[in-house]
Design a protein around this motif. Structure first.
Motif, PDB file in Angstrom:
ATOM      1  N   LYS A   1      -2.426   9.717 -16.240  1.00  0.00           N
ATOM      2  CA  LYS A   1      -1.683  10.323 -17.350  1.00  0.00           C
ATOM      3  C   LYS A   1      -0.221  10.549 -17.008  1.00  0.00           C
ATOM      4  N   LYS A   2       0.045  11.113 -15.848  1.00  0.00           N
ATOM      5  CA  LYS A   2       1.437  11.363 -15.445  1.00  0.00           C
ATOM      6  C   LYS A   2       2.189  10.057 -15.223  1.00  0.00           C
ATOM      7  N   THR A   3       1.495   9.058 -14.688  1.00  0.00           N
ATOM      8  CA  THR A   3       2.147   7.781 -14.433  1.00  0.00           C
ATOM      9  C   THR A   3       2.524   7.080 -15.733  1.00  0.00           C
ATOM     10  N   THR A   4       1.655   7.169 -16.740  1.00  0.00           N
ATOM     11  CA  THR A   4       1.991   6.555 -18.033  1.00  0.00           C
ATOM     12  C   THR A   4       3.206   7.243 -18.656  1.00  0.00           C
ATOM     13  N   LYS A   5       3.331   8.544 -18.466  1.00  0.00           N
ATOM     14  CA  LYS A   5       4.510   9.254 -18.968  1.00  0.00           C
ATOM     15  C   LYS A   5       5.776   8.795 -18.246  1.00  0.00           C
ATOM     16  N   LEU A   6       5.651   8.560 -16.937  1.00  0.00           N
ATOM     17  CA  LEU A   6       6.788   8.068 -16.169  1.00  0.00           C
ATOM     18  C   LEU A   6       7.186   6.679 -16.645  1.00  0.00           C
ATOM     19  N   VAL A   7       6.190   5.806 -16.874  1.00  0.00           N
ATOM     20  CA  VAL A   7       6.471   4.462 -17.359  1.00  0.00           C
ATOM     21  C   VAL A   7       7.153   4.521 -18.723  1.00  0.00           C
ATOM     22  N   LEU A   8       6.689   5.415 -19.571  1.00  0.00           N
ATOM     23  CA  LEU A   8       7.316   5.589 -20.886  1.00  0.00           C
ATOM     24  C   LEU A   8       8.793   5.948 -20.737  1.00  0.00           C
ATOM     25  N   ALA A   9       9.078   6.873 -19.841  1.00  0.00           N
ATOM     26  CA  ALA A   9      10.471   7.289 -19.621  1.00  0.00           C
ATOM     27  C   ALA A   9      11.300   6.135 -19.055  1.00  0.00           C
ATOM     28  N   LEU A  10      10.721   5.394 -18.099  1.00  0.00           N
ATOM     29  CA  LEU A  10      11.443   4.270 -17.504  1.00  0.00           C
ATOM     30  C   LEU A  10      11.731   3.174 -18.528  1.00  0.00           C
ATOM     31  N   SER A  11      10.812   2.985 -19.469  1.00  0.00           N
ATOM     32  CA  SER A  11      10.987   1.923 -20.465  1.00  0.00           C
ATOM     33  C   SER A  11      12.154   2.196 -21.401  1.00  0.00           C
ATOM     34  N   LEU A  12      12.590   3.449 -21.469  1.00  0.00           N
ATOM     35  CA  LEU A  12      13.742   3.781 -22.321  1.00  0.00           C
ATOM     36  C   LEU A  12      15.042   3.220 -21.737  1.00  0.00           C
ATOM     37  N   ILE A  13      15.083   3.019 -20.414  1.00  0.00           N
ATOM     38  CA  ILE A  13      16.306   2.523 -19.771  1.00  0.00           C
ATOM     39  C   ILE A  13      16.657   1.119 -20.250  1.00  0.00           C
ATOM     40  N   PRO A  14      15.729   0.133 -20.167  1.00  0.00           N
ATOM     41  CA  PRO A  14      16.085  -1.202 -20.681  1.00  0.00           C
ATOM     42  C   PRO A  14      16.322  -1.211 -22.183  1.00  0.00           C
ATOM     43  N   ILE A  15      15.626  -0.345 -22.929  1.00  0.00           N
ATOM     44  CA  ILE A  15      15.854  -0.289 -24.378  1.00  0.00           C
ATOM     45  C   ILE A  15      17.284   0.122 -24.681  1.00  0.00           C
ATOM     46  N   ILE A  16      17.757   1.170 -24.015  1.00  0.00           N
ATOM     47  CA  ILE A  16      19.127   1.645 -24.222  1.00  0.00           C
ATOM     48  C   ILE A  16      20.138   0.568 -23.814  1.00  0.00           C
TER      49      ILE A  16
ATOM     50  N   LEU B   1       1.253   4.865  -7.455  1.00  0.00           N
ATOM     51  CA  LEU B   1       1.597   6.010  -8.310  1.00  0.00           C
ATOM     52  C   LEU B   1       0.402   6.573  -9.072  1.00  0.00           C
ATOM     53  N   PRO B   2      -0.439   5.733  -9.724  1.00  0.00           N
ATOM     54  CA  PRO B   2      -1.587   6.283 -10.463  1.00  0.00           C
ATOM     55  C   PRO B   2      -2.580   7.026  -9.577  1.00  0.00           C
ATOM     56  N   ILE B   3      -2.682   6.586  -8.307  1.00  0.00           N
ATOM     57  CA  ILE B   3      -3.629   7.245  -7.399  1.00  0.00           C
ATOM     58  C   ILE B   3      -3.069   8.586  -6.924  1.00  0.00           C
TER      59      ILE B   3
ATOM     60  N   GLN C   1       0.810  -1.209   0.000  1.00  0.00           N
ATOM     61  CA  GLN C   1       0.000   0.000   0.000  1.00  0.00           C
ATOM     62  C   GLN C   1       0.849   1.268   0.000  1.00  0.00           C
ATOM     63  N   SER C   2       2.162   1.127   0.198  1.00  0.00           N
ATOM     64  CA  SER C   2       3.056   2.283   0.255  1.00  0.00           C
ATOM     65  C   SER C   2       3.537   2.659  -1.135  1.00  0.00           C
ATOM     66  N   LEU C   3       3.759   3.931  -1.337  1.00  0.00           N
ATOM     67  CA  LEU C   3       4.168   4.445  -2.644  1.00  0.00           C
ATOM     68  C   LEU C   3       5.500   3.838  -3.073  1.00  0.00           C
ATOM     69  N   LEU C   4       5.483   3.072  -4.144  1.00  0.00           N
ATOM     70  CA  LEU C   4       6.653   2.459  -4.799  1.00  0.00           C
ATOM     71  C   LEU C   4       7.318   1.339  -3.989  1.00  0.00           C
ATOM     72  N   ILE C   5       7.088   1.279  -2.667  1.00  0.00           N
ATOM     73  CA  ILE C   5       7.749   0.264  -1.855  1.00  0.00           C
ATOM     74  C   ILE C   5       7.371  -1.140  -2.330  1.00  0.00           C
ATOM     75  N   GLY C   6       6.078  -1.355  -2.535  1.00  0.00           N
ATOM     76  CA  GLY C   6       5.607  -2.657  -2.992  1.00  0.00           C
ATOM     77  C   GLY C   6       6.164  -3.023  -4.352  1.00  0.00           C
ATOM     78  N   ASN C   7       6.197  -2.057  -5.269  1.00  0.00           N
ATOM     79  CA  ASN C   7       6.726  -2.301  -6.615  1.00  0.00           C
ATOM     80  C   ASN C   7       8.188  -2.731  -6.550  1.00  0.00           C
ATOM     81  N   LEU C   8       8.956  -2.040  -5.719  1.00  0.00           N
ATOM     82  CA  LEU C   8      10.381  -2.334  -5.578  1.00  0.00           C
ATOM     83  C   LEU C   8      10.603  -3.721  -4.975  1.00  0.00           C
ATOM     84  N   ILE C   9       9.801  -4.076  -3.984  1.00  0.00           N
ATOM     85  CA  ILE C   9       9.967  -5.367  -3.309  1.00  0.00           C
ATOM     86  C   ILE C   9       9.719  -6.519  -4.278  1.00  0.00           C
TER      87      ILE C   9
END
Length: 308
Positions: free
Chosen positions: A218-233, A211-213, A133-141
């Motif tokens: 909209k902002k979260t999808t932009k963040l995901v787009l930016a993050l997806s460039l890292i594995p591509i590079i 993050l979406p909440i 339920q914590s911001l990003l903590i769950g995703n990271l774990i």
């Protein structure tokens, strides 16, 4: 069948396949000594899968309200399997995983390694209880635990038999495992955010801090787009520097078609995604990219053997 759905057997099969591929499609092809026998390695896979199954069960038990909003047709706890039976299954799978890990740790004369299995099991429990339920903590774990399931192969199969004489080759092999673990972490971290986008309605009703909440879809999808460039590079660099320039054409083509191209598709599509079905589709794309990315270790190993 309900039990298989509860423990998300597809994910567990993928986890087991991933560990078997790295052992028999990579490490076994190298001219190095491994610490575990075949049956002991099978026990390591069993320990990992059992703890993961327990994690899925406790998450389902503690997440019934959210799943009722997000996926009402997939509810198992309280429907076909009682909550009490669910807790018994959770304890059973977790005990199998921890006891197996304890036995293996003592087998390789590293009893302190048993704490790894206890820590992972405890982390999965607290993740389901509150951390998700914590911001990003769950995703990271979740992302870290998946990547650690790769590193644990090196911890139990390489580290115990590492000496001064074989340290360079063992370090190289563990470094490759680490590269794949980082790849798995990046993809799974991004996928967890996409799943939050998919589940935003139910998570919002349960007052979770994803993050979406907090920032909006909209902002979260932009963040995901930016993050997806890292594995591509990273993948472009890896394909060019390590594969193409080494003459591994088959591996290069495989990486471009099955890993890089789907990732580029994901990046081009995520910016315009808004509906639940869009995010569900993109989450599946990342899952397949992760699968083919892990499978690449076998393709590259065989390509190197043939090229030599």
């Amino acid at each position: 069948m309900n039990l298989l759905k509860l423990i998300r057997y597809q994910n567990l099969l993928m986890l087991a396949l991933m560990q078997f591929l790295f052992r028999y499609g990579f490490l076994k092809l190298q001219n190095v000594q491994l610490a575990l026998t075949d049956w002991q390695y099978g026990l390591l896979v069993l320990a990992t899968v059992s703890i993961a199954a327990g994690g899925y069960i406790i998450n389902a038990i503690l997440d019934v309200k959210t799943d009722t909003d997000n996926r009402p047709n997939t509810i198992i706890i309280g429907d076909s399997i009682s909550e009490a039976k669910g807790y018994n299954l959770y304890i059973g799978f977790t005990v199998i995983g921890v006891v197996s890990g304890f036995y293996l740790s003592n087998t390789i004369n590293k009893p302190s390694f048993a704490s790894l299995f206890i820590i992972i099991a405890a982390t999965l429990y607290f993740y389901s209880l509150s951390l998700k339920q914590s911001l990003l903590i769950g995703n990271l774990i979740v992302a870290l635990l998946l990547s650690f399931s790769l590193l644990i192969v090196g911890v139990f199969d390489l580290y115990p038999v590492t000496s001064e004489e074989n340290r360079p080759i063992m370090g190289l092999l563990f470094g490759i495992l680490l590269d794949y673990a980082i790849f798995a972490f990046l993809l799974n971290f991004i996928r967890e955010i996409v799943k939050d986008l998919e589940d935003v309605k139910g998570d919002s009703n349960q007052r979770m801090r994803t993050l979406p909440i907090i920032f909006g879809v909209k902002k979260t999808t932009k963040l995901v787009l930016a993050l997806s460039l890292i594995p591509i590079i990273c993948i472009v660099y890896y394909l060019n520097y390590y594969l193409f320039q080494s003459g591994l054409i088959i591996s290069t083509i495989y990486g471009f078609v099955f890993i890089l191209a789907p990732l580029i598709y994901f990046t081009l599509t995520i910016g315009s995604a808004r509906q639940t079905k869009d995010f569900h589709h993109l989450s599946a794309v990342l899952k397949w990219v992760l699968f083919f990315g892990i499978l690449s270790i076998v393709v590259i190993s065989l390509n190197i053997k043939h090229h030599a």
